[in-house]
Design an enzyme around this catalytic site. Structure first.
Site, PDB file in Angstrom:
ATOM      1  N   ARG A   1      50.182 -24.001  -8.765  1.00  0.00           N
ATOM      2  CA  ARG A   1      50.224 -22.462  -7.683  1.00  0.00           C
ATOM      3  C   ARG A   1      49.153 -22.894  -6.724  1.00  0.00           C
ATOM      4  NH1 ARG A   1      51.378 -18.976 -11.653  1.00  0.00           N
ATOM      5  NH2 ARG A   1      50.877 -20.231 -13.546  1.00  0.00           N
TER       6      ARG A   1
ATOM      7  N   ASP B   1      45.579 -16.746 -12.911  1.00  0.00           N
ATOM      8  CA  ASP B   1      46.240 -17.511 -12.283  1.00  0.00           C
ATOM      9  C   ASP B   1      46.224 -16.298 -10.468  1.00  0.00           C
ATOM     10  OD1 ASP B   1      46.941 -19.121 -13.868  1.00  0.00           O
ATOM     11  OD2 ASP B   1      48.634 -18.466 -14.986  1.00  0.00           O
TER      12      ASP B   1
ATOM     13  N   SER C   1      55.021 -17.707 -19.890  1.00  0.00           N
ATOM     14  CA  SER C   1      54.020 -17.266 -20.533  1.00  0.00           C
ATOM     15  C   SER C   1      54.493 -16.801 -21.692  1.00  0.00           C
ATOM     16  CB  SER C   1      53.254 -16.601 -20.253  1.00  0.00           C
ATOM     17  OG  SER C   1      52.489 -16.828 -19.517  1.00  0.00           O
TER      18      SER C   1
ATOM     19  N   LYS D   1      42.240 -25.695 -15.012  1.00  0.00           N
ATOM     20  CA  LYS D   1      43.370 -25.669 -14.595  1.00  0.00           C
ATOM     21  C   LYS D   1      44.269 -27.024 -14.184  1.00  0.00           C
ATOM     22  CE  LYS D   1      43.598 -21.565 -14.840  1.00  0.00           C
ATOM     23  NZ  LYS D   1      44.198 -20.263 -16.565  1.00  0.00           N
TER      24      LYS D   1
ATOM     25  N   SER E   1      39.605 -20.514 -23.293  1.00  0.00           N
ATOM     26  CA  SER E   1      40.432 -19.772 -23.532  1.00  0.00           C
ATOM     27  C   SER E   1      41.649 -19.289 -24.013  1.00  0.00           C
ATOM     28  CB  SER E   1      41.758 -21.175 -22.951  1.00  0.00           C
ATOM     29  OG  SER E   1      43.141 -20.336 -22.680  1.00  0.00           O
TER      30      SER E   1
END
Length: 420
Positions: A377, A304, A21, A331, A161
């Protein structure tokens, strides 16, 4: 790629990988900086590589110094290609679409995997207000944009988002010649906007907010010829290591900023809620297994964390409730449904109710062949659950971890080998 995760106690010390990020935002700001930017502790995930490829196509010159830093030399946006491929990076897609609109050249933003299914109506609603021509594929990729963007006061919806707002803040901060305001309603994932504002400040821009509803941009950029920036460790990736320790181990992670704006730093609160031992020191954080218990948590601003939270809840005897599943629909997979499908293969019942997820933990983990659904993830969450299972668990499409944490399986194995 299929991989079999064998159970086993884990312990040892690891350095957290670089935050993608932070890394991607730093790449965008390095492109817009006139001069040299040296990025230390640069990431090498698939998303990081996508961001670097994009800024190269927008005119940046990149020099790689292995083990040291990445040097980016730029004079602003001067595209050498009309195609910007974001790979599977949602942040790159949402951030660089607005940045590409600073150019007077027609640019096409593309992507792959689940990125092609994500809605882009934010751009259709917003960019025309800034005199940017835009064409989408029925609200999805590919997107064509052509500027140059003309800054003005606008109102936007931030519910889908916060990454859309990140791109807008960066592009308008660079382009603004007079004070400009963005009025935002229903902003989600506010901590990620804090990261954006922090990096804007480090690169010399002045952007402030009033209760995350009104963002004011002042065109007073402090010019520096050279900028040195260090990417901090990634709390998202570290959360899986911490959960593995809470389930069956004793792990110390270095390279994390305890004062970070990263939303997934909340994993420390979760671990304590669940009963794990957490020790925080200036240079490292240690997590040790203890008697786990069910918990309740609102993950609206840190979506997340859902996959590692579910892995943790699987070993907490009783009913754990997590709020905020509406943030999981767009996602790499529909994570709410994917988590339910894959964890129920392992014997962990999960129910979805409007905006909440309930996990019945503490039952025996079953041996099964699971699927990451090409979601990094999900792959890591399944691997973590396997550490304390009675039999190995198979994960299909395990290479999905390359998106954010390419060395994840090697790191997990190293923690087990330390005990053999």
């Amino acid at each position: 790629m299929k991989i079999s995760i064998r159970p086993g106690y884990i312990s040892g010390t690891l350095q957290a990988p670089a935050s993608k990020s932070v890394m991607q935002r730093a790449c965008a700001l390095a492109l817009l900086h006139t001069g040299i930017t040296r990025i230390h502790n640069a990431g090498n995930s698939a998303d990081d590589k996508a961001a670097l490829a994009i800024i190269k196509n927008l005119g940046a010159n990149i020099k790689y110094l292995p083990g040291a830093w990445i040097e980016i030399v730029s004079t602003g946006i001067h595209p050498i290609s009309q195609i910007l491929d974001c790979g599977e990076s949602g942040l790159s897609m949402r951030m660089f679409t607005s940045i590409a609109a600073l150019s007077s050249k027609k640019m096409t933003i593309t992507g792959s995997g689940s990125l092609t299914k994500r809605p882009m109506y934010f751009f259709e609603d917003t960019l025309p207000q800034l005199q940017v021509k835009i064409k989408t594929n029925a609200g999805k990729l590919p997107i064509e944009v052509q500027g140059p963007m003309q800054p003005k006061n606008i109102k936007v919806d931030g519910s889908l988002s916060s990454q859309f707002l990140t791109g807008l803040l960066i592009s308008l901060a660079h382009a603004a010649t007079k004070s400009t305001e963005i009025e935002v309603s229903h902003l989600s994932s506010k901590p990620y906007i804090d990261i954006t504002l922090q990096l804007l400040q480090e690169f010399g821009y002045r952007v402030v907010h009033r209760d995350y509803r009104l963002f004011s941009i002042t065109p007073q950029k402090k010019e520096k010829k050279e900028i040195d920036f260090t990417v901090e460790g990634d709390w998202s990736s570290a959360s899986f290591l911490f959960v593995a320790a809470a389930i069956l181990g004793d792990i110390t992670v270095t390279g994390l900023n305890i004062h970070s704006y990263q939303a997934d730093k909340d994993i420390l609160k979760l671990l304590e809620l669940a009963g794990a031992q957490v020790t925080i020191q200036p240079e490292c954080i240690r997590v040790i297994k203890d008697q786990l218990r069910p918990f309740q948590f609102d993950a609206t601003h840190c979506p997340d964390l859902f996959p590692p939270i579910v892995a943790l809840a699987a070993y907490c005897p009783g009913e754990t409730v997590i709020q905020g599943i509406e943030r999981l629909f767009y996602k790499e997979s529909n994570r709410a449904e994917t988590l339910k499908i894959e964890f129920e293969k392992l014997g962990i019942p999960i129910s979805l109710h409007q905006n909440s997820m309930t996990i019945q933990g503490g039952t025996q983990i079953l041996a099964a062949t699971t699927d990451s659904h090409q979601d990094h993830r999900i792959a890591m969450a399944l691997a973590v659950v396997a550490t304390a299972a009675r039999e190995p668990i198979m994960i299909s499409d395990a290479e999905a971890v390359n998106k954010s944490y390419p060395r994840f399986f090697d790191d997990l194995d190293s923690l087990k080998l330390a005990n053999e």
